[in-house]
Each structure stands twice: as structure tokens, then as C-alpha cells.
Motif scaffolding. Structure first.
Motif, mmCIF file in Angstrom:
data_model
loop_
_atom_site.group_PDB
_atom_site.id
_atom_site.type_symbol
_atom_site.label_atom_id
_atom_site.label_comp_id
_atom_site.label_asym_id
_atom_site.label_seq_id
_atom_site.Cartn_x
_atom_site.Cartn_y
_atom_site.Cartn_z
ATOM 1 N N GLY A 1 51.099 46.177 12.225
ATOM 2 C CA GLY A 1 51.217 45.041 13.137
ATOM 3 C C GLY A 1 52.346 45.221 14.133
ATOM 4 O O GLY A 1 52.181 44.982 15.333
ATOM 5 N N PHE A 2 53.497 45.677 13.634
ATOM 6 C CA PHE A 2 54.628 45.893 14.537
ATOM 7 C C PHE A 2 54.375 47.062 15.480
ATOM 8 O O PHE A 2 54.722 47.006 16.669
ATOM 9 C CB PHE A 2 55.906 46.130 13.725
ATOM 10 C CG PHE A 2 56.553 44.871 13.235
ATOM 11 C CD1 PHE A 2 57.348 44.110 14.087
ATOM 12 C CD2 PHE A 2 56.364 44.435 11.944
ATOM 13 C CE1 PHE A 2 57.944 42.946 13.654
ATOM 14 C CE2 PHE A 2 56.950 43.258 11.486
ATOM 15 C CZ PHE A 2 57.744 42.508 12.348
ATOM 16 N N LEU B 1 57.099 38.966 19.573
ATOM 17 C CA LEU B 1 56.277 37.839 19.128
ATOM 18 C C LEU B 1 54.848 38.258 18.766
ATOM 19 O O LEU B 1 54.357 37.907 17.694
ATOM 20 C CB LEU B 1 56.275 36.739 20.200
ATOM 21 C CG LEU B 1 55.933 35.337 19.693
ATOM 22 C CD1 LEU B 1 56.900 34.894 18.610
ATOM 23 C CD2 LEU B 1 55.931 34.345 20.848
ATOM 24 N N PRO B 2 54.151 39.006 19.639
ATOM 25 C CA PRO B 2 52.817 39.494 19.238
ATOM 26 C C PRO B 2 52.873 40.414 18.023
ATOM 27 O O PRO B 2 51.925 40.452 17.226
ATOM 28 C CB PRO B 2 52.324 40.253 20.477
ATOM 29 C CG PRO B 2 53.106 39.693 21.605
ATOM 30 C CD PRO B 2 54.453 39.371 21.035
ATOM 31 N N ALA B 3 53.973 41.137 17.873
ATOM 32 C CA ALA B 3 54.118 42.026 16.719
ATOM 33 C C ALA B 3 54.174 41.220 15.425
ATOM 34 O O ALA B 3 53.521 41.565 14.429
ATOM 35 C CB ALA B 3 55.380 42.874 16.864
ATOM 36 N N ILE B 4 54.940 40.138 15.434
ATOM 37 C CA ILE B 4 55.023 39.273 14.248
ATOM 38 C C ILE B 4 53.671 38.637 13.972
ATOM 39 O O ILE B 4 53.216 38.567 12.821
ATOM 40 C CB ILE B 4 56.103 38.188 14.460
ATOM 41 C CG1 ILE B 4 57.487 38.834 14.415
ATOM 42 C CG2 ILE B 4 55.974 37.088 13.399
ATOM 43 C CD1 ILE B 4 58.622 37.884 14.706
ATOM 44 N N HIS B 5 52.998 38.193 15.025
ATOM 45 C CA HIS B 5 51.673 37.585 14.870
ATOM 46 C C HIS B 5 50.713 38.577 14.207
ATOM 47 O O HIS B 5 50.004 38.230 13.253
ATOM 48 C CB HIS B 5 51.132 37.150 16.230
ATOM 49 C CG HIS B 5 49.870 36.353 16.161
ATOM 50 N ND1 HIS B 5 48.641 36.918 15.899
ATOM 51 C CD2 HIS B 5 49.643 35.027 16.305
ATOM 52 C CE1 HIS B 5 47.711 35.984 15.893
ATOM 53 N NE2 HIS B 5 48.292 34.817 16.138
ATOM 54 N N ALA B 6 50.711 39.810 14.712
ATOM 55 C CA ALA B 6 49.803 40.826 14.173
ATOM 56 C C ALA B 6 50.150 41.162 12.731
ATOM 57 O O ALA B 6 49.265 41.319 11.883
ATOM 58 C CB ALA B 6 49.864 42.086 15.040
ATOM 59 N N ARG C 1 44.387 33.883 11.151
ATOM 60 C CA ARG C 1 44.824 33.766 12.551
ATOM 61 C C ARG C 1 45.529 32.440 12.814
ATOM 62 O O ARG C 1 46.552 32.395 13.519
ATOM 63 C CB ARG C 1 43.624 33.910 13.493
ATOM 64 C CG ARG C 1 43.972 33.650 14.952
ATOM 65 C CD ARG C 1 43.055 34.348 15.909
ATOM 66 N NE ARG C 1 43.173 35.784 15.798
ATOM 67 C CZ ARG C 1 42.692 36.627 16.716
ATOM 68 N NH1 ARG C 1 42.069 36.176 17.780
ATOM 69 N NH2 ARG C 1 42.813 37.925 16.553
ATOM 70 N N GLU C 2 45.016 31.373 12.246
ATOM 71 C CA GLU C 2 45.649 30.071 12.447
ATOM 72 C C GLU C 2 47.057 30.047 11.846
ATOM 73 O O GLU C 2 47.983 29.505 12.446
ATOM 74 C CB GLU C 2 44.790 28.970 11.824
ATOM 75 C CG GLU C 2 43.504 28.702 12.583
ATOM 76 C CD GLU C 2 42.535 27.816 11.812
ATOM 77 O OE1 GLU C 2 41.599 27.292 12.441
ATOM 78 O OE2 GLU C 2 42.701 27.666 10.578
ATOM 79 N N THR C 3 47.203 30.647 10.691
ATOM 80 C CA THR C 3 48.523 30.707 10.064
ATOM 81 C C THR C 3 49.461 31.577 10.878
ATOM 82 O O THR C 3 50.636 31.238 11.067
ATOM 83 C CB THR C 3 48.412 31.253 8.634
ATOM 84 O OG1 THR C 3 47.566 30.387 7.868
ATOM 85 C CG2 THR C 3 49.778 31.321 7.974
ATOM 86 N N ALA C 4 48.965 32.705 11.372
ATOM 87 C CA ALA C 4 49.779 33.578 12.217
ATOM 88 C C ALA C 4 50.186 32.854 13.489
ATOM 89 O O ALA C 4 51.314 33.004 13.971
ATOM 90 C CB ALA C 4 49.012 34.855 12.553
ATOM 91 N N ALA D 1 53.152 32.101 22.039
ATOM 92 C CA ALA D 1 52.802 31.999 20.627
ATOM 93 C C ALA D 1 51.409 31.446 20.428
ATOM 94 O O ALA D 1 51.004 31.122 19.323
ATOM 95 C CB ALA D 1 53.814 31.103 19.923
ATOM 96 N N ALA D 2 50.663 31.334 21.524
ATOM 97 C CA ALA D 2 49.306 30.783 21.419
ATOM 98 C C ALA D 2 48.409 31.768 20.694
ATOM 99 O O ALA D 2 48.731 32.949 20.547
ATOM 100 C CB ALA D 2 48.758 30.502 22.814
ATOM 101 N N SER D 3 47.258 31.282 20.287
ATOM 102 C CA SER D 3 46.306 32.111 19.545
ATOM 103 C C SER D 3 45.909 33.347 20.332
ATOM 104 O O SER D 3 45.659 33.289 21.520
ATOM 105 C CB SER D 3 45.062 31.298 19.197
ATOM 106 O OG SER D 3 44.114 32.090 18.565
ATOM 107 N N ARG D 4 45.874 34.504 19.630
ATOM 108 C CA ARG D 4 45.443 35.755 20.262
ATOM 109 C C ARG D 4 43.927 35.848 20.217
ATOM 110 O O ARG D 4 43.316 35.539 19.220
ATOM 111 C CB ARG D 4 46.046 36.950 19.515
ATOM 112 C CG ARG D 4 47.424 37.366 20.006
ATOM 113 C CD ARG D 4 48.424 36.294 19.846
ATOM 114 N NE ARG D 4 49.746 36.675 20.374
ATOM 115 C CZ ARG D 4 50.731 35.845 20.493
ATOM 116 N NH1 ARG D 4 50.588 34.581 20.207
ATOM 117 N NH2 ARG D 4 51.898 36.242 20.954
#
Length: 205
Positions: free
Chosen positions: A79-80, A88-93, A180-183, A201-204
Motif C-alpha cells: 500500500g505504501f 494519505l493515499p498510501a495510508i488509505h491503500a 474501502r469505507e473503513t479506509a 481523504a475522499a473515497s478512491r
């Protein structure tokens, strides 16, 4: 070069086979049915080799959980690495990857769904006695986060990492939404703490 002695058992290979056998048996019949004798038979080694390779049954349980956690660590790192220039996208992934893997992990589901007798013996390793697992995850995430430029004191960064890891683990154990919702939710919290724009931080998609 010296010849390999007949009957020699490589301790590393034996340990891997024993742990893999323990996972299979736990998923199939529950941890309470995993005995050292049955484990030796399934792994194709002697009972003494089981004790030499993994120690006690408690040691085996911890080794099983930590070995399985390596799969999650791989997903976190992936993910990172998929967003090397944007935290931020890295944490989300990383969070989404972890939760997706958790959905299909047979050992995790076997542990979490166990509700009686000795089968609950493994649960503390993921909850109240999860220090080895938690410590490993914190080190891995800290190492990755350190590669980004963050305008925040080190102790505050450590606090954010602790929040992310503990939140993700909580949802691994008891999911309340899709991965995805939790991320999305965890990324939103991180964005607020770091003072980043909410839309990042919106949904990818």
C-alpha cells in the motif's frame, strides 16, 4: 563439502511445515483439536522435532499468529509503495489492502468466530495479549511513514501511527463497513490531524 547426514531435518524448513500444518488443522477443526502428535503426523516430522522447532503449544500459537501476520505486513508495504510520494493515499491503500486480506483469511476467521472452550485460546493473541503483533505492525508502519515529509513533531507522528494501526486492527477483528469505507474513514481522520484538505481523504475510485 560435507555430506548431509541421512535423516537430517532442516530446522527452518521443519518449523515452516509445522506452522503451516497448525494453521491448516486450526482452520479445519479448531485450535483445541491441535495436538503435538497430530501436528507431527500432518507435518511429516517427529514429535520431538515439533517441540524442538516451535517449543510449547503457547509458543506455537504465537508463532502461528506472527507468521500469518507476515501476509498482512506485505499488504501494508504494498500500500505504501503504491503511493511513494503521497502519504494519505498510501495510508488509505495500506488500510484497505489489510482489510480486504482479513475478509478472506481463514485462520483469522477461525479465531474470531470461536466462541467456546479452548478455541478461544488464540483470541488474546489478537486482542489483550497482542503486544508482539502490535509492536511489529507499529515498527513496519513507522518505517514507511518516516519516508514522507510531515510537518509534525515525531511524538505526534507516532501517536497518529498508533491510532491508525489500532483502528485498523479493531476493524480486522470486528468489521463495521466495507474495507474501502473503513479506509476512507481512517484516511479522513489522518487528514484532519495532519491539516490536509478533506477532499484528499475522499473515497478512491
Amino acid at each position: 563439502m560435507a555430506e548431509v547426514t541421512a535423516g537430517y531435518e532442516d530446522p527452518i524448513s521443519s518449523r515452516s511445515r509445522i506452522i503451516a500444518a497448525a494453521v491448516r488443522l486450526t482452520c479445519a477443526d479448531g485450535w483445541s483439536k491441535v495436538t503435538m502428535g497430530r501436528l507431527a503426523t500432518d507435518a511429516g516430522v517427529s514429535r520431538q522435532t515439533v517441540y524442538n522447532a516451535v517449543g510449547s503449544r503457547d509458543d506455537l500459537a504465537e508463532a502461528m499468529v506472527l507468521t500469518e501476520s507476515a501476509k498482512f505486513i506485505f499488504e501494508i508495504v504494498e500500500g505504501f509503495e503504491s503511493h511513494p510520494d503521497d502519504l494519505l493515499p498510501a495510508i488509505h491503500a495500506a488500510v484497505e489492502n489489510t482489510l480486504v486480506l482479513a475478509e478472506g483469511n481463514e485462520l483469522l476467521r477461525a479465531v474470531v468466530s470461536a466462541t467456546h472452550g479452548a478455541d478461544t485460546e488464540l483470541l488474546p493473541l489478537l486482542t489483550t495479549h497482542s503486544e508482539p503483533l502490535l509492536g511489529t505492525l507499529l515498527v513496519v508502519v513507522q518505517d514507511r511513514v518516516d519516508r514522507y515529509e510531515i510537518d509534525l513533531e515525531p511524538e505526534r507522528i507516532a501517536a497518529v501511527i498508533d491510532l491508525v494501526v489500532r483502528s485498523a486492527l479493531s476493524h480486522v477483528m470486528q468489521p463495521t463497513a466495507t474495507p474501502r469505507e473503513t479506509a476512507d474513514s481512517i484516511s479522513w481522520l489522518v487528514a484532519r490531524v495532519l491539516g490536509l484538505a478533506d477532499d484528499r481523504a475522499a473515497s478512491r475510485s
